[in-house]
Design a protein around this motif. Sequence first.
Motif, mmCIF file in Angstrom:
data_model
loop_
_atom_site.group_PDB
_atom_site.id
_atom_site.type_symbol
_atom_site.label_atom_id
_atom_site.label_comp_id
_atom_site.label_asym_id
_atom_site.label_seq_id
_atom_site.Cartn_x
_atom_site.Cartn_y
_atom_site.Cartn_z
ATOM 1 N N GLU A 3 0.657 -1.409 -0.171
ATOM 2 C CA GLU A 3 0.476 0.292 -0.176
ATOM 3 C C GLU A 3 0.781 0.914 -0.260
ATOM 4 O O GLU A 3 0.631 2.048 -0.845
ATOM 5 N N ASP A 6 2.283 1.731 -3.521
ATOM 6 C CA ASP A 6 1.087 2.450 -4.381
ATOM 7 C C ASP A 6 0.745 3.711 -4.356
ATOM 8 O O ASP A 6 0.631 4.254 -5.198
ATOM 9 N N ALA A 7 1.626 4.114 -2.783
ATOM 10 C CA ALA A 7 1.003 5.123 -2.456
ATOM 11 C C ALA A 7 1.959 6.490 -2.491
ATOM 12 O O ALA A 7 1.646 7.056 -4.015
ATOM 13 N N ILE A 9 3.151 6.150 -6.213
ATOM 14 C CA ILE A 9 3.383 5.850 -7.339
ATOM 15 C C ILE A 9 2.403 6.208 -7.794
ATOM 16 O O ILE A 9 2.456 7.723 -8.616
ATOM 17 N N GLN A 10 1.004 6.828 -6.608
ATOM 18 C CA GLN A 10 -0.256 7.813 -7.115
ATOM 19 C C GLN A 10 -0.221 8.774 -7.056
ATOM 20 O O GLN A 10 0.291 10.117 -7.747
ATOM 21 N N LYS A 11 1.280 9.199 -6.051
ATOM 22 C CA LYS A 11 2.240 10.591 -5.986
ATOM 23 C C LYS A 11 2.009 11.348 -6.933
ATOM 24 O O LYS A 11 2.475 12.082 -7.261
ATOM 25 N N LEU A 13 2.300 10.330 -9.561
ATOM 26 C CA LEU A 13 1.679 10.699 -10.916
ATOM 27 C C LEU A 13 0.500 11.696 -11.075
ATOM 28 O O LEU A 13 0.350 12.064 -11.958
ATOM 29 N N ALA A 14 -0.017 12.034 -9.704
ATOM 30 C CA ALA A 14 -0.513 13.785 -9.573
ATOM 31 C C ALA A 14 0.752 14.305 -9.691
ATOM 32 O O ALA A 14 0.079 15.341 -10.454
ATOM 33 N N LYS A 49 4.623 -3.374 -10.028
ATOM 34 C CA LYS A 49 5.160 -2.187 -9.531
ATOM 35 C C LYS A 49 5.616 -1.001 -10.099
ATOM 36 O O LYS A 49 6.194 -0.188 -10.166
ATOM 37 N N ARG A 52 4.957 -1.015 -13.361
ATOM 38 C CA ARG A 52 4.084 1.022 -13.794
ATOM 39 C C ARG A 52 5.409 1.574 -13.568
ATOM 40 O O ARG A 52 5.191 3.414 -14.072
ATOM 41 N N TYR A 56 5.858 5.555 -15.438
ATOM 42 C CA TYR A 56 5.713 6.430 -15.487
ATOM 43 C C TYR A 56 6.928 7.424 -15.174
ATOM 44 O O TYR A 56 7.017 8.249 -16.029
#
Length: 219
Positions: A3, A6-7, A9-11, A13-14, A49, A52, A56
């Motif tokens: 998790e 993933d957090a 990665i999402q940050k 991407l944002a 992961k 990804r 990115y």
Amino acid sequence: SFEDIDAWIQKGLALYNLWKSYAALQTFDTALLLCNRNTDKKDRVIETKLIRIYKYKGWTWEDLKKYTEAIKCYKEILKITKDDVVFLRQIVYNYIQLSEYKEAQLYLGTLLKIDPNDLFAIDNMGYCYEQLENYPKALEYYQRSNKLEKDEDDHFALEKITWVYFNQDDYDNALKYANQLIEKGTTAARVFYVKARVLIKRKKFDDAIISLQKSLSFN
């Protein structure tokens, strides 16, 4: 934990979507560090992961026009998922941006082994040969592309064939293909320009002016 990775990665991407490229890269590197701490690098979740993250990062480097760095990222993905067509194409794109056409052709060759009718690979192989001024080989691939094109409105290969013939001083064939394109309703200014250049060489100046006017109208 997964998790946490993933957090990050999402940050990243944002941040990427906010055009904060360097901050995004730092964030992706943090996610990468967490992945690399995992003792089982072959774990499917970790592999997913990693793909990804590198994807990115590749996108981000491309936005920064750092094509060599983007290539490094996509090559890391190929270590995980060998012969992935999407990332092979990305590597080709980046090598072409760097004008490293022979390197691009190595990966294009792999794409054509996977699918001999891959139009992306065929078109770009022709383009690389054209840039390397190997016009006979460029024509070979563009002719191959022309036979495979299904869309009646897709004139890419015919336009390339016309231009290559013109660059080889083969004016008869250049004019022949230019006229074919015009009959098909092309709006490519270069086609009318090529026709005009051939007509000028043949001292048909009135007809050349008409073609040049058409060329200018499409620019």
